[in-house]
Design a protein around this motif. Structure first.
Motif, PDB file in Angstrom:
ATOM      1  N   ALA A 107      -3.682  -1.023  -2.269  1.00 47.18           N
ATOM      2  CA  ALA A 107      -4.401   0.228  -2.047  1.00 47.18           C
ATOM      3  C   ALA A 107      -3.468   1.423  -2.133  1.00 47.18           C
ATOM      4  O   ALA A 107      -2.323   1.369  -1.668  1.00 47.18           O
ATOM      5  N   MET A 108      -3.958   2.500  -2.740  1.00 44.25           N
ATOM      6  CA  MET A 108      -3.186   3.741  -2.839  1.00 44.25           C
ATOM      7  C   MET A 108      -4.081   4.901  -2.417  1.00 44.25           C
ATOM      8  O   MET A 108      -5.212   5.019  -2.868  1.00 44.25           O
ATOM      9  N   THR A 109      -3.549   5.758  -1.550  1.00 45.61           N
ATOM     10  CA  THR A 109      -4.320   6.840  -0.935  1.00 45.61           C
ATOM     11  C   THR A 109      -3.591   8.160  -1.119  1.00 45.61           C
ATOM     12  O   THR A 109      -2.366   8.215  -1.000  1.00 45.61           O
ATOM     13  N   THR A 110      -4.346   9.228  -1.389  1.00 46.06           N
ATOM     14  CA  THR A 110      -3.754  10.562  -1.453  1.00 46.06           C
ATOM     15  C   THR A 110      -4.315  11.417  -0.320  1.00 46.06           C
ATOM     16  O   THR A 110      -5.481  11.310   0.038  1.00 46.06           O
ATOM     17  N   ILE A 111      -3.455  12.260   0.216  1.00 45.05           N
ATOM     18  CA  ILE A 111      -3.817  13.141   1.324  1.00 45.05           C
ATOM     19  C   ILE A 111      -3.430  14.567   0.962  1.00 45.05           C
ATOM     20  O   ILE A 111      -2.309  14.825   0.514  1.00 45.05           O
ATOM     21  N   GLY A 158      -0.332  12.983   6.265  1.00 42.91           N
ATOM     22  CA  GLY A 158       0.023  11.845   5.426  1.00 42.91           C
ATOM     23  C   GLY A 158       0.750  10.780   6.221  1.00 42.91           C
ATOM     24  O   GLY A 158       0.492   9.576   6.080  1.00 42.91           O
ATOM     25  N   PRO A 172       0.825  -1.219   0.000  1.00 41.78           N
ATOM     26  CA  PRO A 172       0.000   0.000   0.000  1.00 41.78           C
ATOM     27  C   PRO A 172       0.856   1.265   0.000  1.00 41.78           C
ATOM     28  O   PRO A 172       1.952   1.292   0.563  1.00 41.78           O
ATOM     29  N   VAL A 225       0.753   5.614   0.479  1.00 42.29           N
ATOM     30  CA  VAL A 225       0.085   6.855   0.875  1.00 42.29           C
ATOM     31  C   VAL A 225       0.908   8.013   0.328  1.00 42.29           C
ATOM     32  O   VAL A 225       2.094   8.137   0.633  1.00 42.29           O
ATOM     33  N   ASN A 275      -4.726  12.234  -7.512  1.00 38.82           N
ATOM     34  CA  ASN A 275      -4.290  10.832  -7.450  1.00 38.82           C
ATOM     35  C   ASN A 275      -3.825  10.288  -8.798  1.00 38.82           C
ATOM     36  O   ASN A 275      -3.524   9.099  -8.910  1.00 38.82           O
ATOM     37  N   GLN A 278      -2.530   2.861   8.526  1.00 39.35           N
ATOM     38  CA  GLN A 278      -2.681   1.741   7.588  1.00 39.35           C
ATOM     39  C   GLN A 278      -1.805   0.545   7.969  1.00 39.35           C
ATOM     40  O   GLN A 278      -2.055  -0.576   7.506  1.00 39.35           O
ATOM     41  N   GLU A 327      -1.807   8.968   8.349  1.00 39.13           N
ATOM     42  CA  GLU A 327      -2.583   8.008   7.554  1.00 39.13           C
ATOM     43  C   GLU A 327      -1.770   6.752   7.274  1.00 39.13           C
ATOM     44  O   GLU A 327      -2.281   5.626   7.398  1.00 39.13           O
TER      45      GLU A 327
END
Length: 224
Positions: A110-114, A124, A58, A60, A95, A131, A127
């Motif tokens: 999973a890939m997340t942007t903050i 960030g 993953p 972030v 993203n 995770q 987060e």
């Protein structure tokens, strides 16, 4: 909040490389990368040289402005009543660069942007650390560029373009304890804090790194 870091890297536009990490990217793909995306890729590829497993975990991404230079260009074209490029428009969202990274690495995790204003770096990191409750390792990336005109007077961060990337782990690596406090103190330099954090993790140096932004103080207690 205790976690571990297996590695940390910094990449800046004026860095000198014996061999540019971007040369490992196919030329047809490399040509489509914006300066912002290239900066992010350089940081990630440096980390992957010694930790290839990070290509499948993953991610972030924290970025206060994202690829704002691309967005500004689109806004100028819109104001001039020019047709917008669908490709440029799709790559302007925050993203989009993670989509490019996912394709490049074949990463389906999973890939997340903050994006959280002046608190983006710390939020960030928070987060990514949360995770770790679901995954044994998480790749945290912060990438930003100084905003283009007419925005610098409204959003001064960062002082210059850079990427910070670290491989966070539940159990292995350099111990890092992260905490926050409300504090009415003057803002401190983001890039100085990131450089100090990267250097401390790399050298396994017991130290405290502090970042003050927006009446909040964040501390990283490294090592020990």
């Amino acid at each position: 909040m205790l976690m571990f870091s297996k590695a940390a890297v910094m990449a800046q536009n004026d860095d000198a490389y014996a061999q540019d990490p971007l040369q490992s990217i196919p030329a047809s793909t490399r040509r489509r990368l914006s300066p912002y995306a290239k900066l992010l890729m350089r940081g990630v590829l440096q980390l992957l040289e010694h930790h290839p497993q990070a290509a499948k975990i993953p991610v972030v991404l924290a970025s206060q402005h994202g690829d704002l230079h691309r967005t500004i260009k689109l806004l100028h074209e819109l104001a001039a009543d020019q047709p917008l490029s669908p490709t440029q428009f799709s790559l302007s969202v925050n993203n989009a660069v993670l989509g490019q990274l996912s394709i490049l690495l074949g990463n389906t995790a999973a890939m997340t942007t903050i994006a959280a204003g002046e608190r983006t770096f710390a939020m960030g990191w928070l987060e990514a650390s949360l995770q770790l409750q679901q995954a044994p390792e998480v790749l945290f990336i912060y990438t930003d560029e100084p905003p283009p005109e007419p925005y610098p007077e409204h959003a001064a961060l960062p002082e210059r373009s850079f990427t910070f990337a670290t491989l966070l782990s539940r159990e292995e690596g350099c111990p890092v304890r992260f905490e926050t406090h409300q504090a009415a103190t003057a803002n401190t330099s983001l890039i100085s804090a990131a450089e100090h954090l990267q250097r401390s993790i790399t050298q396994l140096q017991a130290t405290q790194v502090e970042l003050c932004r927006d009446n909040q103080r964040w501390q990283w207690h490294v090592g020990g």
